[in-house]
Design an enzyme around this catalytic site. Structure first.
Site, PDB file in Angstrom:
ATOM      1  N   GLU A 153       0.864  -1.037   0.055  1.00 29.33           N
ATOM      2  CA  GLU A 153       0.000  -0.100  -0.075  1.00 29.33           C
ATOM      3  C   GLU A 153       0.790   1.343  -0.073  1.00 29.33           C
ATOM      4  O   GLU A 153       1.684   1.318   0.805  1.00 29.33           O
ATOM      5  CB  GLU A 153      -0.846   0.158   1.384  1.00 29.33           C
ATOM      6  CG  GLU A 153      -2.040  -0.984   1.274  1.00 29.33           C
ATOM      7  CD  GLU A 153      -2.917  -0.848   2.595  1.00 29.33           C
ATOM      8  OE1 GLU A 153      -2.732   0.324   3.219  1.00 29.33           O
ATOM      9  OE2 GLU A 153      -3.693  -1.739   3.073  1.00 29.33           O
ATOM     10  N   GLU A 172      -9.571  10.090   4.141  1.00 28.69           N
ATOM     11  CA  GLU A 172      -9.765   8.447   4.443  1.00 28.69           C
ATOM     12  C   GLU A 172     -10.808   8.008   3.280  1.00 28.69           C
ATOM     13  O   GLU A 172     -10.569   7.056   2.490  1.00 28.69           O
ATOM     14  CB  GLU A 172     -10.339   8.207   5.555  1.00 28.69           C
ATOM     15  CG  GLU A 172      -9.518   8.065   6.705  1.00 28.69           C
ATOM     16  CD  GLU A 172      -8.429   6.992   6.427  1.00 28.69           C
ATOM     17  OE1 GLU A 172      -8.561   5.715   5.932  1.00 28.69           O
ATOM     18  OE2 GLU A 172      -7.044   7.300   6.400  1.00 28.69           O
ATOM     19  N   LYS A 199     -15.931   5.121   3.936  1.00 34.82           N
ATOM     20  CA  LYS A 199     -15.143   4.900   5.104  1.00 34.82           C
ATOM     21  C   LYS A 199     -15.301   6.003   6.160  1.00 34.82           C
ATOM     22  O   LYS A 199     -15.587   7.093   6.004  1.00 34.82           O
ATOM     23  CB  LYS A 199     -13.753   4.872   4.587  1.00 34.82           C
ATOM     24  CG  LYS A 199     -13.216   3.749   3.550  1.00 34.82           C
ATOM     25  CD  LYS A 199     -11.769   3.516   3.456  1.00 34.82           C
ATOM     26  CE  LYS A 199     -11.343   3.037   4.823  1.00 34.82           C
ATOM     27  NZ  LYS A 199      -9.800   2.462   4.666  1.00 34.82           N
ATOM     28  N   GLU A 203     -13.268   5.804  -1.479  1.00 37.33           N
ATOM     29  CA  GLU A 203     -14.097   4.881  -0.352  1.00 37.33           C
ATOM     30  C   GLU A 203     -15.158   5.905   0.125  1.00 37.33           C
ATOM     31  O   GLU A 203     -14.823   6.252   1.341  1.00 37.33           O
ATOM     32  CB  GLU A 203     -13.577   4.126   0.371  1.00 37.33           C
ATOM     33  CG  GLU A 203     -12.766   2.889  -0.566  1.00 37.33           C
ATOM     34  CD  GLU A 203     -12.081   1.792   0.268  1.00 37.33           C
ATOM     35  OE1 GLU A 203     -12.834   0.748   0.554  1.00 37.33           O
ATOM     36  OE2 GLU A 203     -10.956   1.873   0.518  1.00 37.33           O
TER      37      GLU A 203
END
Length: 496
Positions: free
Chosen positions: A266, A329, A323, A320
């Site tokens: 990641e 985030e 999240k 996303e």
């Protein structure tokens, strides 16, 4: 017995060196915390359009694995953290997991690795004690299915467990984790696997209180006096990413493990953040991921291991929106749920991966390190047998300036590329050209790709660039870059 041990060691070292010598790849993580998650077939269509050949799933979703079948895309599946305890306590549970999520899909779905949990050592200390058991049970199930050579087993670790990470030569893992880390590293080494590491220069920069310059975090060029120097090795570091990877290598060597490659599972940069995150911007996210991709695919390696592949998965494919946590985030993605790019990466010279954006704004340009003589030969071919109208390159015309072979090659190559319907095969020119998402138009010199269509050339049948026997009686084009249109030039090499 001693001879047998030496032979085993030599075989192990050979296996690991071959793994490390593989060409680096760029992959993407696919999170699913979206209010409108695309159907797996839509996800796969996006991956194909972007020429993404490596993905990491945070689970082993059956529909996703079926959609990925027969695509050739290399897939890393994951054992979610909540399933670790059951797997670590039961060999049969691990075997069932492998059968259901790996054996049932392989080889139609090209599963190449299994991530057992994620950042377990730093987020789930109670579960960490059984992590090595889970690794071993999953691997044993692969052995039983005769898949242990094809599929590697590891566990993604947070780079935060590396203490005193700069200078890298002084780095070491949190010693309280050694009772787990040492048998884990021994497992990785004995199975020919790799250390999976999550690296986030964004957080390193945010938490440094100004000590880490933004350009150093974003892979941007630094003057020599701004580079970070390891006082022990006198090695210069130009970016956070390389420094953290090397810190991991040094931390492993501190525990006497020197032959385990690193794969970055990641990394990325958010494109939007809250008020207290002023550097989570579109420009910075674009700069980080664009520079990262070029850095990885150029096989630069790190100062400690120059030229050694550091394969990397970008976090992440989609924003996303569901999240939890700060705004950042929700904004690490390269695309929104509809498959629209959050930003267009600047990828000249990095090949086709993630370059063929869905807005159709792609161009064919000369590589930065291309041989000028080869570029000139390519111009001659495009403006001759390739039937490109190169009149805009004549002196006094819009694309004459700048009067250099690279700029003229950009126009000739891109025009041919659009003449041929933006086929990837039409952007090669003996490997002197590459597909880019950066518009090379300038001033009054407008490139065909910026018109938003596949050129405006009518029904023209261009000559084949695969020919190795172009007309040997053709006249030579004037080498001063004042091109004579329509002249057929000899170039007896394969361009595509």
């Amino acid at each position: 017995m001693a001879l047998h041990s030496c032979l085993l060691l030599l075989l192990l070292l050979l296996q690991i060196s071959l793994l490390a010598a593989d060409e680096a790849f760029i992959g993407v993580n696919i999170g699913t915390s979206l209010s409108d998650m695309p159907h797996p077939t839509q996800v796969v269509a996006l991956l194909k359009s972007q020429q993404i050949h490596h993905v990491r799933l945070y689970d082993a979703d059956q529909a996703m694995l079926i959609a990925l079948a027969k695509t050739g895309i290399e897939v890393s599946v994951s054992v979610p953290n909540e399933e670790l305890l059951a797997i670590a306590q039961s060999n049969s549970t691990a075997a069932n997991w492998v059968y259901r999520n790996v054996v049932a899909h392989y080889p139609s779905t090209n599963i190449t690795s299994i991530c057992v949990g994620s950042e377990v050592l730093t987020t789930l200390p109670n579960v960490a004690k059984i992590l090595v058991n889970a690794l071993k049970y999953i691997h044993s199930a692969l052995v039983a299915s005769n898949l242990d050579r094809q599929i590697k087993v590891s566990t993604p670790l947070s780079s935060s467990m590396i203490l005193d990470s700069f200078p890298p030569s002084q780095a070491f893992f949190n010693r309280s984790l050694n009772p787990i880390l040492i048998p884990m590293l021994d497992f990785l080494q004995s199975t020919g696997s790799y250390l999976m590491l999550n690296i986030y220069p964004y957080y390193d920069y945010m938490e440094s209180n100004g000590v880490i310059p933004l350009d150093y975090a974003l892979f941007k060029p630094l003057p020599p006096n701004k580079e970070a120097i390891d006082s022990n090795t006198l090695v210069h570091y130009t970016n956070v990413f390389d420094a953290v990877v090397d810190a991991a290598y040094f931390a492993m060597s501190f525990l006497n493990f020197t032959n385990i490659p690193v794969v970055v599972t990641e990394t990325g940069w958010p494109s939007k953040g809250d008020r207290n995150e002023p550097d989570a911007t579109l420009d910075n996210a674009n700069a980080y991921n664009s520079n990262l991709i070029k850095h990885v695919l150029n096989m630069t390696g790190t100062p400690k291991h120059p030229g050694i592949a550091i394969s990397t998965y970008i976090y992440e494919l989609y924003n996303e929106d569901t999240k939890a946590g700060p705004l950042s985030e929700k904004n690490w993605g390269l695309f929104d749920a509809n498959g629209k790019p959050i930003y267009i990466l600047h990828l000249t010279g990095s090949g086709a991966v993630l370059a063929n954006d869905t807005t159709n704004q792609t161009y064919c340009v000369a590589k930065d390190d291309a041989d000028p003589k080869m570029l000139q030969a390519g111009i001659d071919w495009a403006c001759g047998p390739g039937k490109v109208d190169c009149s805009p390159l004549l002196q006094g015309q819009p694309c004459y300036e700048p009067d250099n072979v690279g700029a003229h090659a950009n126009y000739a190559f891109d025009t041919y590329y659009h003449l041929m319907g933006r086929s990837s095969e039409a952007c090669n020119f003996n490997q002197m050209a590459t597909i880019s998402t950066s518009n090379p138009s300038h001033g009054s010199c407008v490139f065909p790709g910026s018109l938003g269509k596949n050129g405006t050339f009518g029904n023209v049948t261009a000559a084949s660039m695969n020919s190795t026997s172009l007309d040997s009686s053709a006249n030579n084009v004037h080498r001063s870059l004042v091109l004579v249109i329509g002249v057929v030039v000899t170039w007896g090499v394969v361009l595509l």
